[in-house]
Structure formats: C-alpha cells, structure tokens
Design a protein around this motif. Structure first.
Motif: not given
Length: 383
Positions: A291-298, A351-359, A361-367
């Motif tokens: 939870l902390a890793l996902a919430a922090d990253a987003w 965390l890896d999955q969250t960064l992939l989801r951010i990428e 949704r918002y692109g690789g630069r944001t991830a």
C-alpha cells in the motif's frame, strides 16, 4: 534547491523553475550518468552485519519514530511491515504527540504510542531507532528523543532524508553517511563534517546507519533482519517480499537532477486541467508495504493525488496490525479513477507493477520521474 519542493510543493517547484528561466534548463544533463553499481566486498558486508547486531536484547525492540505533522509514507511503513513480517523483533510505531500521524505524500495512521508513553514503558530505551524523513529536520522534540535513545545504547538508523534529522542530533558529526540523492547538497552545506559515501545504499558508522532514497528502506530492513536472525531468515523474508537480491550496492550516478526530470515536473504541475484524484480501497488485512509503495508512487506523478476510502471512518487494521485511517468515507469509487489492488503481489513486485501502470497512464517520462524521486533503479525510456 531543496528536495522538499518535490515532497510537498509541485506548484512551488514549477514556479521556481519558470522564474529561473529556460536557459537554466539547458545547463542540466540530458540523462543521469548511469553506470554499474560496484560490488560489495564480503568483508564490508560482514562488517555491516556485525555493526548492526542487537546491542541489548536477544529479541530486540525496534522503535520507528515520526512527527505527527508529516512523516514520509514509505520510510515509516516499509520498515514496520517488513520487520513485523519477519517476526524477529518487537516493532512499535511512535509519534511525538498524541493523535494520528499524517504521512506524506499520502496516508494517515494511528501509531502504537507516543514517545512519552514508550519511555515510561521502556526506560532503558530501544535497541534500534528508525528515523524516517520528516517535514522538519530539526524538530526539537524528536531530535532530543533520538539523542536520548542513542545515549541509552540504541543503534540509530536514518532512512532516506531521515539522515538529515539524525544529522541535526549531532550523532553523525565526523562520521560516514549517505542520504537521498536530492538532499546531498543540503547535507554537505548544513553538516560539513559528515563524510558522504557514494555508491552505497546503506552506510554504518559507530552506532549510526543511514540509507539512500526512499526505496532503500527495503534492503535496509532485510539487512537488519540478517543482523538479528541470520542470513537464512533474511533470505526467507526476501523471498516473501519478492526481493531476490539485496545488499549495499548502489549506482549513485544514476540519480541526479536532469533536464527530463525538470521538464516532467514543470509539465505535469502546470497541466492543472488534467489532474486526477485516484482512490485506493482500504480493507482489513491490507499489506502496508505494498500500500505504501503504490500510494507513494502514484502521489508523486504531479498528475494525480491518491486518497484512501472505506465504507466507514474507522481505522482499518493492516496485515501486521497498524491502523490506517481512510481519507474519505465512501462505499465505492469511480471505476476510471479506482486504482487496482496491489495486495496480492509481493511488495517489491507491487512497486514494479505500479510504475508500469503509471507509465501506461501518463507515459514513460512520468514513471521515470517517480522512480527517480524514490531513488529506485529502473530502466529509463530513451530521451
């Protein structure tokens, strides 16, 4: 420039960038000077484990301390979740005052006790004190308490910019240390007697340990498990959280202030018409580390703000018993802004999955921008 512009104020960061002007951006490197993390000699690894052996009790007492007014989310929750999962020590979360701890950039929790209650119950002090990043490096109450714990024989561990808090106590004067890459300039200016060590995620010197950025609390926690209960136990916990390898190796050159980093911060901040409030459902038994890793990253995308919700306002107990307060009372969340659960994944994989989801949704630069803030090694997208 201060790391806290990114931790607390994207708008302030963008305004500063624009005030400085575009010419300044051209002076920044186009990419970080990434290389190979140098291996850690076995003698150095053994010395680190020896230096972190429990100083008092056979079953150590670990206190994770924070201030109520904003303590870094992952710094506070990840050591708690991993060490509680390992079950090799008694672990308590503390706050300087009664009431909940508002974490940044997201989440609110009920700590186990105040530092005053802890002192009354444990007058001989903790074996280890873990110090996360905090809104203030020099909060007088927490600084005095850390000093007192060190005088009672506790090993003090500064996680990420928690190094700056530990430095304010004077315990790092003349010693070797590391910190989050973005706070290195502040560390050198405010505490010139501290000897910065590059290419190490964890540095231990005479009863004080420090780490690099936010995600370093994962290998730090495993190193502590190894020091307390041995390598075999640490390896079992590492498999459980999905981290097959951990040690102090680190490529410091891979993390620096670059032009893409600055441009992403500016662009995402100024796109005020395109911001989202994303919801994470709280439920009893949720894994606090994932939870902390996902919430922090987003919450570090500058495109989104993460909030937790539950059907009632009551605190929800996490997997390891920490009580997490929902930000909003709601039975459900709009599907297009509801974050997918990460609780079924091992924390490192979350965390890896969250960064992939951010990428996605918002692109690789944001991830990449998020990973850089977390000081997490990740493959960069081409410039």
């Amino acid at each position: 420039m201060n790391w806290r512009l990114f931790a607390w104020g994207g708008v302030a960061a963008a305004a500063l960038f624009l005030t400085i002007g575009g010419g300044w951006l051209l002076t920044l490197p186009s990419r970080a000077a990434s290389g190979n993390a140098p291996p850690i000699a076995s003698q150095e690894g053994d010395a680190t484990i020896a230096a972190l052996k429990p100083p008092k009790r056979q079953r150590p007492l670990i206190a994770i301390v924070g201030i109520n007014e904003q303590t870094e989310t992952t710094d506070y929750l990840m050591p708690y979740g991993i060490l509680k999962r390992a079950d090799v020590a008694d672990v308590v979360t503390l706050a300087t005052r009664p009431g909940p701890v508002t974490l940044f950039p997201v989440l609110k929790v009920e700590p186990d006790a105040t530092i005053a209650a802890f002192d009354a119950e444990h007058p001989d002090g903790a074996d280890y004190v873990i110090v996360p990043a905090m809104r203030r490096d020099d909060d007088p109450v927490v600084v005095q308490w850390i000093r007192q714990q060190a005088q009672k024989g506790a090993i003090v561990i500064g996680v990420c910019v928690g190094t700056m808090v530990v430095a304010s106590t004077g315990l790092l004067d003349g010693k070797r240390a590391t910190t989050h890459w973005y706070s290195l300039k502040d560390l050198r200016e405010k505490h010139p007697t501290i000897h910065y060590i590059r290419d190490r995620r964890i540095v231990v010197d005479q009863g004080v340990a420090t780490t690099t950025g936010i995600t370093a609390s994962m290998p730090m926690s495993l190193t502590l498990v190894e020091a307390i209960a041995g390598r075999e136990k640490a390896e079992a916990v590492a498999r459980d959280i999905g981290l097959p390898h951990w040690d102090a190796r680190h490529d410091s050159g891979a993390f620096q202030f670059t032009r893409p980093f600055a441009l992403t911060a500016i662009g995402n901040t100024l796109a005020f018409w395109n911001k989202e409030q994303l919801g994470i459902a709280l439920a009893p038994g949720i894994d606090e580390v994932s939870l902390a890793l996902a919430a922090d990253a987003w919450s570090r995308t500058y495109r989104s703000r993460t909030v937790t919700f539950a059907a009632t306002a009551e605190a929800q107990p996490s997997r390891n018993g920490l009580r997490i307060l929902p930000d909003q009372v709601a039975a459900q969340w709009p599907a297009e802004r509801l974050l997918q659960p990460v609780g079924s994944l091992a924390p490192a994989q979350a965390l890896d999955q969250t960064l992939l989801r951010i990428e996605a949704r918002y692109g690789g630069r944001t991830a990449d921008f998020v990973a850089m803030q977390l000081e997490y090694p990740r493959e960069r997208v081409p410039d």
